[in-house]
Design an enzyme around this catalytic site. Structure first.
Site, PDB file in Angstrom:
ATOM      1  N   TYR A   1       6.468   3.073   5.223  1.00  0.00           N
ATOM      2  CA  TYR A   1       5.450   3.900   4.460  1.00  0.00           C
ATOM      3  C   TYR A   1       6.308   4.715   3.608  1.00  0.00           C
ATOM      4  CZ  TYR A   1       1.714   6.813   3.201  1.00  0.00           C
ATOM      5  OH  TYR A   1       0.607   7.338   2.790  1.00  0.00           O
TER       6      TYR A   1
ATOM      7  N   LYS B   1       6.448   4.355  -0.482  1.00  0.00           N
ATOM      8  CA  LYS B   1       6.084   5.655  -1.198  1.00  0.00           C
ATOM      9  C   LYS B   1       7.002   5.895  -2.379  1.00  0.00           C
ATOM     10  CE  LYS B   1       1.648   6.019  -0.164  1.00  0.00           C
ATOM     11  NZ  LYS B   1       0.660   5.321  -1.016  1.00  0.00           N
TER      12      LYS B   1
HETATM   13  P1  NAP Z   1      -7.806   5.820   3.729  1.00  0.00           P
HETATM   14  O1  NAP Z   1      -9.177   6.652   3.653  1.00  0.00           O
HETATM   15  O2  NAP Z   1      -7.479   5.051   4.839  1.00  0.00           O
HETATM   16  O3  NAP Z   1      -8.382   4.860   2.499  1.00  0.00           O
HETATM   17  C1  NAP Z   1      -7.701   3.725   1.991  1.00  0.00           C
HETATM   18  C2  NAP Z   1      -8.593   2.882   1.261  1.00  0.00           C
HETATM   19  O4  NAP Z   1      -7.544   1.740   0.822  1.00  0.00           O
HETATM   20  C3  NAP Z   1      -9.397   2.217   2.476  1.00  0.00           C
HETATM   21  O5  NAP Z   1     -10.785   2.072   1.837  1.00  0.00           O
HETATM   22  C4  NAP Z   1      -8.673   0.839   2.708  1.00  0.00           C
HETATM   23  O6  NAP Z   1      -9.724  -0.266   2.872  1.00  0.00           O
HETATM   24  C5  NAP Z   1      -8.151   0.429   1.362  1.00  0.00           C
HETATM   25  N1  NAP Z   1      -7.107  -0.654   1.287  1.00  0.00           N
HETATM   26  C6  NAP Z   1      -6.337  -0.835   2.243  1.00  0.00           C
HETATM   27  N2  NAP Z   1      -5.698  -2.210   1.975  1.00  0.00           N
HETATM   28  C7  NAP Z   1      -6.587  -2.523   0.712  1.00  0.00           C
HETATM   29  C8  NAP Z   1      -5.871  -3.828  -0.045  1.00  0.00           C
HETATM   30  N3  NAP Z   1      -5.181  -4.581   0.231  1.00  0.00           N
HETATM   31  N4  NAP Z   1      -6.574  -3.956  -1.251  1.00  0.00           N
HETATM   32  C9  NAP Z   1      -7.599  -2.780  -1.709  1.00  0.00           C
HETATM   33  N5  NAP Z   1      -8.010  -1.921  -0.865  1.00  0.00           N
HETATM   34  C10 NAP Z   1      -7.319  -1.626   0.221  1.00  0.00           C
HETATM   35  O7  NAP Z   1      -6.670   6.552   2.744  1.00  0.00           O
HETATM   36  P2  NAP Z   1      -6.527   7.924   2.055  1.00  0.00           P
HETATM   37  O8  NAP Z   1      -6.058   8.962   3.003  1.00  0.00           O
HETATM   38  O9  NAP Z   1      -7.524   8.160   1.198  1.00  0.00           O
HETATM   39  O10 NAP Z   1      -5.187   7.593   1.197  1.00  0.00           O
HETATM   40  C11 NAP Z   1      -5.206   7.108  -0.095  1.00  0.00           C
HETATM   41  C12 NAP Z   1      -3.805   6.828  -0.613  1.00  0.00           C
HETATM   42  O11 NAP Z   1      -3.382   8.342  -0.621  1.00  0.00           O
HETATM   43  C13 NAP Z   1      -3.166   5.898   0.105  1.00  0.00           C
HETATM   44  O12 NAP Z   1      -2.028   5.278  -0.937  1.00  0.00           O
HETATM   45  C14 NAP Z   1      -2.191   6.892   0.932  1.00  0.00           C
HETATM   46  O13 NAP Z   1      -1.078   6.207   1.561  1.00  0.00           O
HETATM   47  C15 NAP Z   1      -1.818   8.058   0.193  1.00  0.00           C
HETATM   48  N6  NAP Z   1      -1.859   9.110   0.832  1.00  0.00           N
HETATM   49  C16 NAP Z   1      -2.604   9.868   1.765  1.00  0.00           C
HETATM   50  C17 NAP Z   1      -2.414  11.098   2.405  1.00  0.00           C
HETATM   51  C18 NAP Z   1      -3.362  11.579   3.360  1.00  0.00           C
HETATM   52  O14 NAP Z   1      -2.846  12.630   4.049  1.00  0.00           O
HETATM   53  N7  NAP Z   1      -4.465  11.213   3.583  1.00  0.00           N
HETATM   54  C19 NAP Z   1      -1.134  11.767   2.141  1.00  0.00           C
HETATM   55  C20 NAP Z   1      -0.266  11.058   1.141  1.00  0.00           C
HETATM   56  C21 NAP Z   1      -0.577   9.879   0.542  1.00  0.00           C
HETATM   57  P3  NAP Z   1     -10.143  -0.725   4.501  1.00  0.00           P
HETATM   58  O15 NAP Z   1     -10.960   0.351   4.738  1.00  0.00           O
HETATM   59  O16 NAP Z   1     -10.975  -1.786   4.248  1.00  0.00           O
HETATM   60  O17 NAP Z   1      -8.939  -0.678   5.190  1.00  0.00           O
END
Ligand code: NAP
Length: 252
Positions: free
Chosen positions: A153, A157
């Site tokens: 990851y 990133k």
């Molecule tokens: P999340 O709640 O897990 O949502 C991610 C979404 O991406 C899910 O709806 C998932 O679908 C979808 N997804 C996964 N694989 C995919 C694919 N191949 N094609 C299309 N859609 C896909 O994550 P989040 O926390 O909102 O995070 C969103 C972004 O921010 C990510 O890139 C994450 O790495 C980044 N981020 C998050 C945090 C944090 O603290 N939450 C911190 C830093 C960065 P499914 O549900 O069907 O799997």
């Protein structure tokens, strides 16, 4: 051209940060393609946007699949308008210490984040070039600076930052900016899954995380949506190739 005539694609927008960005963009007046793996899951976000009077299209697409990306972007252009704003937000985690990390764990994370952002950006840039306007935002993470248990990851990133900077250099002459947002701890299903993996109840996990953050709270998806809204606005046309840490305190 005003926001009302612009179309944005937000990947991974069925829930979490992506859903918040899609909602915020709709409130900003953009037409929004809500893209995620399952079209049915996208529909919930699209319905919320429609209930507020916005325009949204639910699109099922695996961002790591070249043909699916080509068709999805063509469908958005035909049904909603040329996508000139793109947020590469879709993401997954497959955490493990390096000695236990499988090749599948590595490849899955690289595929969704890096291959996905590459394919989506390549498919959308032609529309941006034609419109002489474009905004690309890649979701990075504070993990790009290194994080135990996240070799895959963290590498992905960090790559999202390099990709944004390179798109900024290549596409700037066409009125396109590209930037990365690097969130810290945001309260979503992704961080809930991390809490479950380490065996700590989510509310305790949130409380402990908040204590380590200078502003003394964890982030919410809306914090990231507000930053994406600015970076994708007309006013942000001179902000390009940047990484903005949205983490409740400084990171470098
Ligand atoms: P999340 O709640 O897990 O949502 C991610 C979404 O991406 C899910 O709806 C998932 O679908 C979808 N997804 C996964 N694989 C995919 C694919 N191949 N094609 C299309 N859609 C896909 O994550 P989040 O926390 O909102 O995070 C969103 C972004 O921010 C990510 O890139 C994450 O790495 C980044 N981020 C998050 C945090 C944090 O603290 N939450 C911190 C830093 C960065 P499914 O549900 O069907 O799997």
């Amino acid at each position: 051209m005003t926001n009302e005539t612009r179309t944005a694609i937000v990947t991974g927008a069925a829930r979490g940060i992506g859903a918040a960005i899609a909602l915020r963009f709709a409130r900003d007046g953009l037409r929004v393609a809500v893209l995620d793996l399952e079209e049915a899951a996208c529909q919930a976000t699209a319905d919320r946007i429609a209930a507020e009077g916005g325009t949204a299209l639910a699109v099922g697409c695996d961002v790591a699949d070249e043909d699916a990306v080509t068709s999805a972007v063509a469908r958005v252009a035909a049904e909603l308008g040329a996508p000139t704003i793109l947020v590469n937000n879709a993401g997954i985690i497959r955490d493990n210490l390096i000695f236990k990390m499988t090749v599948d764990d590595w490849d899955a994370v690289m595929s969704v984040h890096l291959r996905g952002a590459f394919l989506m950006s390549r498919a959308c840039q032609a529309h941006m070039k034609d419109a002489a306007f474009g905004r690309i935002v890649n979701l990075s993470s504070t993990s790009a600076l290194g994080n135990r248990g996240q070799a895959n990851y963290a590498a992905a990133k960090a790559g999202m930052q390099g990709l944004a900077k390179t798109l900024a250099i290549e596409l700037g002459r066409y009125g396109v900016t590209a930037n990365a947002i690097a969130p810290g701890f945001i309260q979503t299903d992704m961080t809930a899954a991390t809490a479950e993996r380490v065996g700590i109840p989510f509310d305790q996990f949130l409380e402990a995380a908040a204590k380590e953050i200078p502003v003394q709270r964890v982030g919410q998806p809306e914090d990231i949506a507000a930053t994406a809204s600015f970076l994708c606005s007309q006013d942000a046309g001179f902000v390009s190739g940047q990484v903005i840490y949205v983490a409740g305190g400084p990171r470098d």
